[in-house]
Design a protein around this motif. Structure first.
Motif, mmCIF file in Angstrom:
data_model
loop_
_atom_site.group_PDB
_atom_site.id
_atom_site.type_symbol
_atom_site.label_atom_id
_atom_site.label_comp_id
_atom_site.label_asym_id
_atom_site.label_seq_id
_atom_site.Cartn_x
_atom_site.Cartn_y
_atom_site.Cartn_z
ATOM 1 N N VAL A 291 3.335 -48.412 -3.738
ATOM 2 C CA VAL A 291 3.702 -48.479 -5.153
ATOM 3 C C VAL A 291 4.445 -47.204 -5.528
ATOM 4 C CG1 VAL A 291 1.774 -49.996 -5.709
ATOM 5 C CG2 VAL A 291 1.491 -47.534 -5.941
ATOM 6 N N HIS A 292 5.449 -47.375 -6.383
ATOM 7 C CA HIS A 292 6.296 -46.262 -6.812
ATOM 8 C C HIS A 292 6.119 -46.068 -8.311
ATOM 9 C CE1 HIS A 292 8.073 -47.945 -3.140
ATOM 10 N NE2 HIS A 292 8.429 -46.699 -2.868
ATOM 11 N N ILE A 293 5.865 -44.838 -8.716
ATOM 12 C CA ILE A 293 5.574 -44.575 -10.133
ATOM 13 C C ILE A 293 6.495 -43.498 -10.713
ATOM 14 C CG2 ILE A 293 3.174 -45.327 -9.916
ATOM 15 C CD1 ILE A 293 2.320 -42.432 -9.764
ATOM 16 N N HIS A 294 7.602 -43.214 -10.024
ATOM 17 C CA HIS A 294 8.526 -42.223 -10.572
ATOM 18 C C HIS A 294 9.416 -42.816 -11.665
ATOM 19 C CE1 HIS A 294 10.652 -44.300 -7.362
ATOM 20 N NE2 HIS A 294 11.802 -43.926 -7.895
ATOM 21 N N SER A 333 4.818 -36.112 0.833
ATOM 22 C CA SER A 333 6.171 -35.870 1.329
ATOM 23 C C SER A 333 7.235 -36.353 0.350
ATOM 24 C CB SER A 333 6.371 -36.565 2.675
ATOM 25 O OG SER A 333 6.343 -37.976 2.533
ATOM 26 N N LYS A 334 6.830 -37.151 -0.635
ATOM 27 C CA LYS A 334 7.763 -37.655 -1.641
ATOM 28 C C LYS A 334 7.769 -36.723 -2.863
ATOM 29 C CE LYS A 334 8.922 -41.405 0.598
ATOM 30 N NZ LYS A 334 8.562 -42.735 0.146
ATOM 31 N N PRO A 335 8.793 -36.804 -3.705
ATOM 32 C CA PRO A 335 8.821 -35.978 -4.924
ATOM 33 C C PRO A 335 7.583 -36.211 -5.781
ATOM 34 C CG PRO A 335 10.947 -37.001 -4.552
ATOM 35 C CD PRO A 335 10.014 -37.609 -3.551
ATOM 36 N N GLN A 336 7.040 -35.144 -6.320
ATOM 37 C CA GLN A 336 5.841 -35.246 -7.160
ATOM 38 C C GLN A 336 6.283 -35.534 -8.595
ATOM 39 O OE1 GLN A 336 2.714 -34.892 -5.202
ATOM 40 N NE2 GLN A 336 4.501 -35.339 -3.944
ATOM 41 N N MET A 337 6.533 -36.812 -8.856
ATOM 42 C CA MET A 337 7.084 -37.247 -10.138
ATOM 43 C C MET A 337 6.253 -38.393 -10.701
ATOM 44 S SD MET A 337 9.873 -35.380 -10.632
ATOM 45 C CE MET A 337 10.845 -36.314 -11.807
ATOM 46 N N PHE A 338 6.137 -38.415 -12.012
ATOM 47 C CA PHE A 338 5.458 -39.506 -12.709
ATOM 48 C C PHE A 338 6.333 -39.878 -13.904
ATOM 49 C CE2 PHE A 338 2.541 -41.460 -15.713
ATOM 50 C CZ PHE A 338 1.754 -42.268 -14.898
ATOM 51 N N LEU A 339 6.953 -41.050 -13.834
ATOM 52 C CA LEU A 339 7.873 -41.505 -14.876
ATOM 53 C C LEU A 339 8.908 -40.427 -15.207
ATOM 54 C CD1 LEU A 339 5.469 -43.518 -17.209
ATOM 55 C CD2 LEU A 339 7.174 -44.413 -15.612
ATOM 56 N N LYS A 340 9.537 -39.929 -14.141
ATOM 57 C CA LYS A 340 10.623 -38.944 -14.230
ATOM 58 C C LYS A 340 10.174 -37.590 -14.759
ATOM 59 C CE LYS A 340 13.986 -42.668 -14.936
ATOM 60 N NZ LYS A 340 15.072 -43.224 -15.785
ATOM 61 N N LYS A 341 8.887 -37.332 -14.698
ATOM 62 C CA LYS A 341 8.371 -36.043 -15.141
ATOM 63 C C LYS A 341 7.519 -35.429 -14.038
ATOM 64 C CE LYS A 341 7.765 -37.768 -19.890
ATOM 65 N NZ LYS A 341 7.942 -39.208 -19.606
ATOM 66 N N GLU A 342 7.551 -34.137 -13.904
ATOM 67 C CA GLU A 342 6.629 -33.433 -13.018
ATOM 68 C C GLU A 342 5.344 -33.193 -13.805
ATOM 69 O OE1 GLU A 342 8.333 -29.939 -11.373
ATOM 70 O OE2 GLU A 342 9.980 -30.988 -10.374
ATOM 71 N N ALA A 343 4.472 -34.192 -13.747
ATOM 72 C CA ALA A 343 3.277 -34.149 -14.602
ATOM 73 C C ALA A 343 2.111 -34.840 -13.923
ATOM 74 C CB ALA A 343 3.574 -34.813 -15.947
ATOM 75 N N ASN A 345 -0.027 -34.034 -11.842
ATOM 76 C CA ASN A 345 -0.298 -33.783 -10.418
ATOM 77 C C ASN A 345 -0.184 -35.078 -9.610
ATOM 78 O OD1 ASN A 345 -0.964 -32.204 -8.181
ATOM 79 N ND2 ASN A 345 -3.154 -32.653 -8.394
ATOM 80 N N ALA A 346 0.809 -35.876 -9.944
ATOM 81 C CA ALA A 346 0.971 -37.197 -9.324
ATOM 82 C C ALA A 346 2.129 -37.183 -8.353
ATOM 83 C CB ALA A 346 1.208 -38.245 -10.399
ATOM 84 N N SER A 347 2.003 -37.985 -7.301
ATOM 85 C CA SER A 347 3.114 -38.226 -6.389
ATOM 86 C C SER A 347 3.908 -39.425 -6.891
ATOM 87 C CB SER A 347 2.592 -38.498 -4.975
ATOM 88 O OG SER A 347 3.643 -38.911 -4.130
ATOM 89 N N SER A 348 5.140 -39.505 -6.475
ATOM 90 C CA SER A 348 5.952 -40.650 -6.873
ATOM 91 C C SER A 348 5.619 -41.899 -6.072
ATOM 92 C CB SER A 348 7.440 -40.321 -6.695
ATOM 93 O OG SER A 348 7.724 -40.033 -5.330
ATOM 94 N N CYS A 349 4.804 -41.750 -5.029
ATOM 95 C CA CYS A 349 4.559 -42.879 -4.124
ATOM 96 C C CYS A 349 3.120 -42.853 -3.618
ATOM 97 C CB CYS A 349 5.537 -42.806 -2.956
ATOM 98 S SG CYS A 349 5.353 -44.105 -1.748
ATOM 99 N N TYR A 350 2.448 -44.001 -3.689
ATOM 100 C CA TYR A 350 1.085 -44.169 -3.176
ATOM 101 C C TYR A 350 1.055 -45.425 -2.308
ATOM 102 C CZ TYR A 350 -0.656 -40.767 -6.609
ATOM 103 O OH TYR A 350 -0.886 -39.625 -7.343
ATOM 104 N N THR A 351 0.257 -45.385 -1.261
ATOM 105 C CA THR A 351 0.022 -46.576 -0.451
ATOM 106 C C THR A 351 -1.412 -47.036 -0.707
ATOM 107 O OG1 THR A 351 1.523 -45.769 1.250
ATOM 108 C CG2 THR A 351 0.064 -47.565 1.860
ATOM 109 N N LEU A 352 -1.550 -48.285 -1.172
ATOM 110 C CA LEU A 352 -2.840 -48.826 -1.585
ATOM 111 C C LEU A 352 -3.170 -50.068 -0.762
ATOM 112 C CD1 LEU A 352 -2.290 -48.623 -5.456
ATOM 113 C CD2 LEU A 352 -3.270 -46.869 -3.957
ATOM 114 N N SER A 353 -4.448 -50.199 -0.380
ATOM 115 C CA SER A 353 -4.901 -51.353 0.412
ATOM 116 C C SER A 353 -6.091 -52.007 -0.268
ATOM 117 C CB SER A 353 -5.289 -50.920 1.826
ATOM 118 O OG SER A 353 -4.202 -50.340 2.511
#
Length: 360
Positions: A291-294, A333-343, A345-353
């Motif tokens: 999932v991508h949340i940037h 390893s991905k940009p630490q972005m949350f909805l185009k903000k550095e906020a 402490n979130a990564s722009s990408c998570y792998t969920l199972s």
């Protein structure tokens, strides 16, 4: 005095008899048209119908075709390694499966705070995707034949004995669908195929419609979308083939997917919504999604707090369908972005199972 003729030899009597006969014939004809033949006993018809072949769903390459009141099962022979345009999955005629009533919208969860707030929504959402809901002791493929540690991402499946996936792998009855976009990281798919699983990888960038690699791995020039394309528009696009996952399942004759893996670069939110709204998710044993949340994702609209509430509501819908999150991975390893903000402490990408706890 002339002799009197018998009454039955008179013209008037014969005319009466003829009229009576015609009337009876008309009555019989009208009754036949009013009272058609009764339909045959459905129980007797079902008893006379041939029983479907065993193992049609489990055997790789088995395609069920419904038509004419009978169920015909076709087993497709494997082609040569690397051969192009291998016909692995014959299409089913339309109308073979009864569709459920489709919802148009998911149920949105209440706001995380009395008034809409991005801080509260983000805090609730990030906590949710970072916390496992169920424990799973065996979450990698180390025990499977052909597994290699060269996989670039932690695609984790639950192989605990209490769930069916490990048993279906041992019995060579599992099926994996992999959704991707020009991704060269296919070690997970190769490992599952080498373990005996029937693997179908959907990638619109390949050159041929169907390519078979080895005995259990197929590549399809298909892009899985959250809607079927407009036929008038798709006809003018060369090699353009996008379909909903439910449409593909119907066409391939597949009733179940043991594992659905998706790395579709921000299309995952709308695809997941479609799987939920059309109840396709109930045909899946485990979900492994990146999932991508940037940014909100394709065709996800609204302000930031509304978008995060929508994401959270989608994942809660999975929980209502008895899916439980057993593995979460934050990609540093991905940009630490949350909805185009550095906020946050979130990564722009998570792998969920997730594992479907009702899956049999």
């Amino acid at each position: 005095m002339p002799k009197e003729r018998p009454l039955w030899r008179g013209a008037a009597f014969r005319l009466c008899l003829l009229s009576a006969a015609l009337f009876l014939c008309l009555q019989l004809g009208m009754r036949r048209s009013w009272c058609p033949e009764k339909s045959r006993d459905p129980a007797a018809a079902a008893a006379r119908a041939p029983a479907p072949s065993r193992g049609a769903e489990q055997r790789p390459g088995a395609v069920a075709v419904a038509g004419g009141g009978r169920r015909r099962v076709t087993y497709v022979r494997s082609g040569r390694r690397g051969s192009a345009a291998t016909a692995c999955c014959a299409p089913q005629p339309p109308g073979g499966r009864r569709r459920k009533t489709v919802r148009w919208h998911i149920e949105l969860q209440p706001w995380a705070s009395p008034t809409p707030s991005l801080n509260y929504e983000a805090s609730r959402f990030l906590k949710y995707i970072s916390t496992s809901q169920i424990s799973c002791e065996h979450t990698n493929l180390n025990s499977l034949k052909g597994y290699s540690e060269t996989a670039k991402k932690p695609w984790s499946v639950c192989l605990d004995e209490r769930f069916s996936l490990i048993h279906r792998i041992r019995n060579k009855q599992c099926r994996l669908y992999s959704l991707g976009l020009s991704n060269n990281d296919n070690q997970f798919e190769l490992s599952m195929a080498n373990s005996g699983c029937e693997v179908h990888r959907f990638d619109p960038s390949i050159k041929s419609a169907h390519i078979q690699e080895g005995r259990h791995l197929w590549y399809h020039r298909l892009s899985i979308d959250w809607r079927d394309p407009n036929p008038a528009i798709a006809a003018h696009k060369l090699h353009s083939n996008t379909k909903k996952l439910g449409t593909v399942l119907n066409e391939f004759g597949h009733q179940k997917i043991d594992v659905l893996k998706a790395d579709v670069e921000s299309a995952e939110w709308k695809i997941l919504e479609n799987l939920i709204l059309e109840d396709v998710v109930e045909q899946i044993g485990q979900l492994v999604f990146e999932v991508h949340i940037h940014w909100p994702g394709f065709e996800v609209s609204g302000n930031d707090s509304t978008v995060v509430r929508y994401w959270y509501s989608l994942l809660r819908e999975l929980e209502l369908k008895d899916f439980r999150l057993f593995h979460t991975y934050k990609d540093l390893s991905k940009p630490q972005m949350f909805l185009k903000k550095e906020a946050f402490n979130a990564s722009s990408c998570y792998t969920l199972s997730w594992v479907n706890t009702r899956w049999k």
